[in-house]
Scaffold this active site. Structure first.
Site, PDB file in Angstrom:
ATOM      1  N   MET A   1       0.848  -1.182   0.000  1.00 31.37           N
ATOM      2  CA  MET A   1       0.000   0.000   0.000  1.00 31.37           C
ATOM      3  C   MET A   1       0.885   1.234   0.000  1.00 31.37           C
ATOM      4  SD  MET A   1      -2.889   1.596   0.157  1.00 31.37           S
ATOM      5  CE  MET A   1      -4.051   0.318   0.567  1.00 31.37           C
ATOM      6  N   CYS A   2       0.542   2.179  -0.851  1.00 32.69           N
ATOM      7  CA  CYS A   2       1.304   3.418  -0.920  1.00 32.69           C
ATOM      8  C   CYS A   2       0.364   4.568  -1.232  1.00 32.69           C
ATOM      9  CB  CYS A   2       2.377   3.343  -2.011  1.00 32.69           C
ATOM     10  SG  CYS A   2       3.598   2.042  -1.751  1.00 32.69           S
ATOM     11  N   GLY A   3       0.848   5.759  -0.964  1.00 34.27           N
ATOM     12  CA  GLY A   3       0.191   6.959  -1.450  1.00 34.27           C
ATOM     13  C   GLY A   3       1.028   7.510  -2.574  1.00 34.27           C
TER      14      GLY A   3
ATOM     15  N   ASN B   1       1.287   1.469  -6.341  1.00 29.34           N
ATOM     16  CA  ASN B   1       0.421   1.194  -5.194  1.00 29.34           C
ATOM     17  C   ASN B   1      -0.348  -0.074  -5.512  1.00 29.34           C
ATOM     18  OD1 ASN B   1      -1.262   1.287  -2.939  1.00 29.34           O
ATOM     19  ND2 ASN B   1      -2.730   2.632  -3.968  1.00 29.34           N
TER      20      ASN B   1
END
Length: 612
Positions: free
Chosen positions: A1-3, A74
């Site tokens: 998970m990333c922004g 992401n």
């Protein structure tokens, strides 16, 4: 998970990223943050990425190779690309993208990926930016255009402006991937994107491109299907829309709902084989999602013996019960599993005034008063329907797997805390969606995923905070297996043909209804939403079956809807949870009772407008 985020300015004058957007992105990726600004073909481009470490070694993003290509990723690769257990999928994917010599190579690579993803890729040799979401839109990606400043922004999450009329954020339609040529720009603030659509490839049918809905885009934006005829191959087969003449009449006389009635279906050899096949494909989907986790160091493990790595949004209903039972298969026996159960505080029902009839027996008055006082003492404002079914489901799981530590976390939310956190956090995460339903579900999921509650295993309540980075949700089961009440209404009015048409529309619109919002909500806690029911192999398996094999809405509630899944629950050894009718989260958690009862789910929600 990333922004992940990218701000493209069509001049060399850089347009900064909004401060609130940057802050919201960092919530999604607490382990590592980095910004890179590049001047490319008279354009200024900001790349910003914030990483939640989930796989392999911690890999900072944006990730660049030696030639200047840059990837912001992401997602999770669960198949289609060879990955060793210790490898990081961002590194492997960038390496594969860097070897691509044409648009066809990139499209072919993306078509192979199995799992949820959203990405931004700068291809230096072509001076272009690729971006998009997976077939179902399981990861959020938003865009916003500013023709006055000749710029546009891509971001995993946005921020609601104080003046809602100023908002320009929209979800990027997951109908394909997009390419923006940085060498073919003008200063008049127009933006032209090439689309590479998702298309199902079949040898015996002509290839048809689905209509991409880019509603509400400003006039300065143009999205055109690429002229080369390139497309991404759909990862799932189309839904079987055949109308079977076969029925389950042999079971129709058993109109009472009981586990024994469900077991009667399993005496049919073909049905039992179908149920076993569903369990196998769903079990594999769960396995992929609970075993790809970063290893904790020895000190952290010793300090957190009772902390789980996996959490499940848990109501005790059939969808979450099956996920829990299958997770139990694939998580080591000495590891706990967190069950996140959310409840919003109910108001105690007011007692009606006593009738003042003459000659009323005073003893009865005393008895009534004693009973009222006893009822008030028993009243628990958090004993909402999902709490009651959740506790019952917990007992079933303990019977099924008694050696497992099941952490049933009772997450209790007051109206005061709801109002506060909606304004501080949730309204920005739900945005740009804005309905009453988005508000109810967004708030319920946010508090559930936060994982702060109590465990009532002992005499005293124990405060517990879930540290699980992976949160499993049951989204996708109702859409594929006719679980919603609207499906029964459609069946009642239009028969099986109408139900088939309704289900055919469901998966096509799920990305705009649920997934981007839920990804933003859960990701705000530095956690990752995973959707086993929307695994590509699970969807393809279910799509291959006639609707009449998946559900039989001539049977009662609690049996006919999601029939195939209920049979799987019985086969797995579950009990009465296999018979629970669908109860929407906003009603089961009682958040809907806290608000205006006269609202419709589709109404625009005034509570989501920020005042801070």
């Amino acid at each position: 998970m990333c922004g992940i985020c990218c701000v493209v300015s069509l001049t060399t004058q850089h347009n900064p990223l909004e401060e609130n957007v940057h802050k919201n992105l960092k919530h999604r990726g607490p382990n590592c943050s980095k910004d890179i600004t590049e001047e490319i073909s008279n354009c200024s481009v900001l790349f910003s990425a914030h990483v939640l470490h989930m796989r392999g070694c911690l890999t900072p993003q944006p990730l660049q190779d030696d030639t200047g290509n840059m990837l912001l990723w992401n997602g999770e690769v669960f198949g289609g690309l060879k990955l060793e257990q210790e490898e990081n999928d961002t590194e492997v994917l960038l390496h594969q993208l860097s070897m691509a010599t044409s648009a066809s190579d990139i499209v072919c690579l993306l078509s192979q990926l199995e799992g949820p993803w959203a990405f931004i890729y700068y291809q230096k040799s072509e001076r272009c930016i690729w971006f998009g979401r997976d077939f179902f839109g399981r990861r959020s990606l938003l865009w916003k255009f500013n023709p006055e400043r000749a710029s546009f922004t891509l971001a995993s999450v946005a921020s609601q402006p104080a003046d809602d009329s100023q908002s320009q954020w929209q979800e990027v339609p997951p109908g394909g991937v997009y390419r923006f040529d940085l060498t073919d720009t003008s200063l008049d603030g127009t933006f032209i994107f090439e689309l590479y659509p998702w298309i199902f490839h079949s040898d015996d049918k002509p290839i048809e491109s689905p209509e991409l809905k880019c509603e509400g885009l400003p006039r300065c934006v143009s999205v055109n299907t690429n002229s080369s005829g390139l497309y991404l191959t759909s990862p799932v087969c189309p839904m079987n829309t055949s109308i079977s003449s076969l029925t389950t009449e042999q079971n129709h006389n058993a109109s009472q709902t009981s586990v024994e009635n469900l077991k009667a279906f399993l005496t049919n050899t073909d049905k039992k084989a179908m149920v076993s096949a569903l369990i196998d494909v769903l079990s594999e989907a769960v396995r992929k999602r609970v075993q790809y986790l970063p290893a904790r160091d020895a000190l952290e493990v010793s300090l957190n013996q009772t902390k789980a790595d996996i959490a499940i949004l848990f109501s005790g209903g059939i969808d979450s019960m099956i996920l829990a039972a299958l997770t139990d298969r694939h998580v080591p026996a000495d590891k706990p599993i967190d069950l996140l159960n959310v409840a919003f505080k109910m108001q105690e029902a007011k007692m009606p005034p006593k009738s003042m009839k003459k000659g009323k027996n005073k003893k009865n008055d005393c008895d009534d008063a004693d009973k009222t006082q006893l009822d008030q003492q028993k009243f628990n404002p958090f004993n909402v329907p999902d709490r009651i079914t959740g506790r019952a489901g917990l007992q079933e799981l303990k019977n099924l797997s008694p050696k497992r530590q099941w952490n049933f976390i009772e997450i209790n939310v007051t109206q005061e805390e709801l109002v506060e956190m909606r304004q501080k956090r949730i309204c920005h995460l739900v945005h740009p969606l804005d309905t009453v339903l988005d508000d109810s579900l967004g708030c319920a999921i946010w508090f559930a995923a936060r994982g702060i509650g109590v465990i009532n295993e002992a005499v005293d309540e124990e405060l517990y905070i879930s540290e699980a980075k992976v949160v499993l949700t049951g989204i996708g089961a109702d859409e594929q297996l006719a679980g919603y009440s609207r499906h029964r209404v459609r069946y009642k009015h239009s028969g099986l043909e109408g139900l088939v048409r309704e289900l055919a529309m469901e998966l096509g619109r799920i990305s705009s209804r649920n997934l981007g919002r839920d990804d933003r909500i859960i990701g705000d806690h530095g956690k990752e939403a995973r959707f086993p029911y929307l695994d590509e192999d699970v969807v393809s398996f279910l799509n291959g079956l006639p609707v009449s094999e998946k559900a039989d809405l001539s049977l009662p509630r609690g049996v006919g809807e999601k029939l195939l899944l209920r049979l799987a629950a019985v086969e797995l050894g579950l009990g009465l949870s296999a018979l629970l009718p669908k109860r929407a989260m906003q009603f089961g958690s009682r958040i809907a009772k806290l608000e205006d009862n006269h609202e419709k789910a589709s109404d625009k929600c005034k509570r989501l407008v920020t005042t801070i």
